[in-house]
Every structure is written in structure tokens, then in C-alpha cells.
Design an enzyme around this catalytic site. Sequence first.
Site, short mmCIF file in Angstrom:
data_model
loop_
_atom_site.label_atom_id
_atom_site.label_comp_id
_atom_site.label_asym_id
_atom_site.label_seq_id
_atom_site.Cartn_x
_atom_site.Cartn_y
_atom_site.Cartn_z
N ASP A 150 0.83 -1.21 0.00
CA ASP A 150 0.00 0.00 0.00
C ASP A 150 0.86 1.25 0.00
OD1 ASP A 150 0.85 -0.67 2.66
OD2 ASP A 150 -0.47 0.92 3.40
N GLU A 151 0.25 2.35 -0.39
CA GLU A 151 0.81 3.70 -0.26
C GLU A 151 2.28 3.75 -0.70
OE1 GLU A 151 -1.87 5.59 3.32
OE2 GLU A 151 -0.10 4.45 3.89
#
Length: 752
Positions: free
Chosen positions: A321-322
Site C-alpha cells: 500500500d501507499e
Amino acid sequence: MLAYGTFAQHSQNTVFPIIPRPASLVPSDEHFQLNKSTAIFVSRQSLQPSADLLKQAISHLGHFAVLSSENKKENVISLETDATEVPEKEGYFLRISQNKVEITGHDEAGVFYGIQSLIQLLYLNQSSSAGLQLPGCAVKDSPRFSYRGLHLDVGRNFFPVSFIRKYIDLLSFYKFNTFHWHLTEDQGWRIEIKKYPELQSVSAFRDETIIGHKKDSPHRFDGKKYGGFYTQQEVKEVVEYARSKYVTIIPEIEMPGHAMAALAAYPNLGCTGGPYKTATFWGVFDDVFCAGNDSTFHFLEDVLSEVLALFPSKYIHIGGDECPKTQWKICPKCQKRMKDEHLKDEHELQSYFIRRMEKYLNSKQREIIGWDEILEGGLSPKATVMSWRGEEGGIAAAQQKHDVIMSPESHLYLDYYQSLNPNEPIAAGGFTPLKKVYDYDPVPGELKPEEYQYIKGIQANIWSEYLYNQAQVEYMVFPRAIAVSETGWSAKTHKNYEDFLKRLRLHKIILRDKKVNFFDRFEELNFSFTTHNDGKVSVHLSSTLPQANIRYTTNGKNPGMNDKVFKNDFFVEKSTIFKAQLFGGTKPYGKVFEQSFDFHKAIGKSLTLKNKPKGNFNPKDPLALVNGITGSLRYNDGQWSGFSGENFEAVIDLGIVQNIQKLGLNILKYHWQRMWEPNVLVFYLSENGKDYKEVYRQKTFPENAVNKVRASVPLTKARFIKIEAENKGIIPKGEYGAGNKAWLMIDEIYVN
């Protein structure tokens, strides 16, 4: 006999407050009395740990039971497995009669969960006169979902093994079967890897820690070195402890983003070569693992090799993620990798990264779970998706026939505020009260019936940026995690919030006995406001607290027993400070609710927006911008309207031409939340809605918080007010979230 999935009072003093709610509970008129001769019998040696757990629980409550190798006909608690009698995995059948208590499980886990239900009955059916007396009943039960998870981030803030064991105890007591242990982060690497000792000496520590919320500007720091890690021996002991409670631990090793701590120790794994430092504040950072460097993959395979030896779980969580692509876009190695592998963009490069790590884990007979960003650029063949940014990722994965764990931030991030009271301890943001958590269902309506099978379960997440100690973790997690447990276990048709609260109130006794620092105001005052086009705002108050009164004032004073009792919705028609207090009898419950109303000419008037608010900043009240209520600094009360990358343009129709000499609105400026002030704000006035005259312009907004624009303009006759605010657009280079769309946050428009 009770209908399937319902409960009833056995007698006036008997309760069946089992959480999660069983599939079926049929009470009887019998009861089972524990005494010094009560025996616990197990049909097989593998059930002995569960028998010991039950014996300890009985002893803890001041009573007595002995372990026996004989299954007597009476005064016995028998534990056995029978997959024929209980065909559902993890299911159990609990019978309490005059002479005997029987727990039959489909498997050993089923017996364990039957014991948890029995212990809950033991806690809540004690009597000083009758001793420990269990109510007669027959409980048939099994879980709705095979995956029932609770997460804990130890990367931002580190928690000792003793607390991890307590956390696992609480998970298992409420029939969670998965603990997602988030072990690596930008702010700290928390697991010993023997091949890379600097992960312990460097990556596990940071020089200092940010004070307060990351949205504050300028950032302040405490100047204290902070950190810690779990040795491999400690991890082994925790994994074994969890196994004894039928909890599987899934470790998370973040990649390719959230890697600053690892890069601080091994800078050759980054795109620039560093130097890097373990992050001292919260956020998403551009410096990530280099996807063009084979050393990165060798390092991660080495790390995972040691992780696999510690965790026998089927799944390994690899994050995903991210991950900003900023460095990859300018890194020669990453660009060469894209060319060599025929990848069209950096999203496909991330997919390449995930697929390569999945291939390694598959070769070790393991499978990956990743956050829903792993969908970007194409999903790995056997990947399971944990959908956190909403349900969209989970829906897309299920439609592609991939397994999904639903974990949407909107409902299942337990580091968000559970109360709107301004005195709540600092939290990440948002507002996620108990009922919102309980009402969530993990099977999206967008799926076809044949796709339901891919929704394997549910997980609540607890990120620790603002959880500085164990007590604060417990305060944020409980009782909301208990609501999640019921969603994961109980059939959707058997869920009922009012019934859940009846049982949860009784569980306060258990939580206090287990020394859990839970949030005990979960039935505090509920409030809502409705804006009417006649310029009035109606107030609605309610509470689930039984036999409670709500008293209120409109003079700014705290309500007392002599103040008005709320019975029906009422109107606020002038500027005032409204306060309300919930009373259980004569005692106040919870904290005083307070709301200011600032009345002006635009309240309830026709409002037209060129662009609609987006995401979490799209208020339910279509007149939120003209309702007399100012949004809070925490921007979680449904009052702020947010525009992602788009300009704000609004026109208010006052209905008649009248004198105007004061205009205003509120702008939220928090660069660390990607909330930017406009390039320019302009007010216009018009009598006919066609010919507008500019009356005010502002270009600077100095406050790193709420900027209250209050403009005095020449007295002008007008019916229409037009407001234009130019969005910053794309966040500038060097700023948090650079390259992404800026949020323009607007609240109450004032006209006088």
C-alpha cells in the site's frame, strides 16, 4: 422453544449474554450447579489445554473444578469432538442440563469456542446465595466467515510481548481467529532478522518522535530516541501462545513502500542510495525499495526466509500500500527494469514487484495477502486482497475470483475517533462510533451471489501513530472490536444492535475483570440537525441507554436535573449555544454535548454547487454549508465539504433582494492532510443572478488550521451571492503528497 437465532430470559436473574451471538440458543428450566466435586473430562489429550483454560476460569471466579479421566454421568463438564454431530468447521454444541455440561466441537477450535461461550455464562450468572449456577440451555453455533481478524501496528509505537499476549487473549475470547501483526514501518522495524543485524541496531530505532498530530504545523519533536524489536525467540513464543488459543498470526513485512526504517540501515536498497533515516513523523514517504535493483529482492527473500521459519501461517502479508512512484519515475534502474520487462508504467512495475515476491512465497508453499493497491497494474495470480480504501478493491478482486478480506477504512479503522467530544484523546481522524462498526456488512451488494464465496472474512485495523501506550490501544479497540467479532461470526440475519447492546452492557463486568481500559461511554448522546428552507434548524437527540433522560439548555450553561427534558425535535431560531446531557436516573452519563449555532441570512437558502463534494467530505446534509453550524477542527463531524483537485463555486439565492454588508466562510488548511488553502477566494453579489459585481478578494490564509474569512463589504443590495475559490490543484514538489490532488475544504458560508 425459541425461534432460531433468538435469546430469551431463562428467569428473572438468568441471562444468556453470549458474544458473538450464537446461531441458536434454546433455554430450559434446568440449571447446573458447580461444587467442589465438579469434574472436567476430556475425550482426547489434545483438548487438555482447553480443559486447563476452563479450570483456570472457574478458579478465577472463586470456584472449583477438578480434571478427571472419567466421563461421569453427573456433576461433570465434558469436552469432546464429533464432526458428525457438529458438521461446521469451528462450530460447537453446548448443552447445559441438571446433571451435566457438554461441549462438543467439530474440531478442537470448536471446543475452544464453546468454552469461551461457557466462560461468558460463568461470569454473568453468579449469585452470592446460589454460588456458581449455570442456566440450562442448548447452544448450536458456528462462524459465518472463516477469517475473523484483528490487526495491530507495532511499527509506529512498540508494545511489549506481555501486551501482545493479552491482546491475543482478548481476540480469542471473542472468537477472532487471526491476528495481523504489522511488524515493519517507516518509523521502526520490529522483528529480529539474524542475517541483517542492522535492522535491529539501526532500523528498530528512531532519533525522536513527533509531538501531537501530524496535521500540526510546524512539527514539534520530543528529542528522545525511541524503539525496540521482538527477538526471534519472543516471536516463536508468541506464535505458540496464539496457536494454543486457536489464533493464527499473519506477519506483515511492508514492501515496496513504508521502507524508510529498512533503508536507514541498508541504503543501497533505495533508488538514490541515501542517506536515509528512520522516520520520526507520520505519513507516506517517497523513498521506497528500488524495484530495479536485484539486491532489493535478494534482501527481501532473505528476510522472508527467516520470517517463514517463525510463522507457520498460510498467508504472509506483504503490504503493497501507499507506495509513491516518484523515485521510480526518475531512477535509471527502475526505468531499465520497466523496459526489460515490457512494463508500460510504474503501476505495472509495482505489480512486477508483488508478483516476484509472490512467486518466491509460493515456492515455499505460502500465499500473499496485500492491501488493495496490489490491484494496480494487475493482480498476482494467487493473491488475496485486503480491501481498505473502501469496498471497490474487494469488489474488483472478488469479480476476478480472488479471495478478499474486507477491511474498509470508513468502518473498520479503530484508531479513528469513537466520540465527537472535543476532549477525546488525539486520534488519527474520522468518526467511527460503535453503531457504525456494528452495522457494517462485509458482503457488498454489488456482488453476484456466485461471487459471495470470495469474501472470506472481515478485519479491523489499529494503526498506532497516536496510541502511545497499551491503555490507549485498549481504549480505542474495545468495545468496537467486539462489534466486529459479532459481524465476523454471527449470521447477518441474527444481528440486532439493540440486542447486542443488552449483551454488551453485561460484558462491562468481564472487561473490567480482565483489566481492559475500554471506552465505556458507547451509549452517549446521539444528535442530528436538519436544516429547513425557512431558515430554521431542528435538533434531534437520542440515546440507547435504558431509562435515560436527556436534559438540555440554550443559555450556554451545563444542563442539570432542573433543566428541560428532551421529548420531541425542536427548532433553534437564533444564535445560541446549545448544550445537552444524558442522565441515567439522577446521575450524568458521559460528557456534556455542546453545539454553537451562528444564525445569518443564508441559513436554509437555495444553494447551487458547480462541483460536488467528494469522498469522506460530502456531507449528508445538502445544506451543510448554510446551516449555522461550524465544522470542528477534527473535520470529522460531517460539516466540511471537500473538493479534490477541483475549484469551489457556489451560488446562494436569498429569495429576495436585501442589504448585504458582511460575507464569510471557513477554510481548513492542513498541508499534512493534503488540505490546501485556495490560490484565491472571491465573493460576488448580484440582484438578478446574471450581473455579478466582485466585492471581496483574498489570497493569503495564514492559519495552519481553520481560517475564518470574515469580510466587511460596502452596503449592497443583492439577492444572489457567488463564491469562487481556486483549488491549489496538484500538490507542489517537496510537500507532503506531492503530485497528488489537493483538497480544498470549505465550511459555513456567512451572509449578513
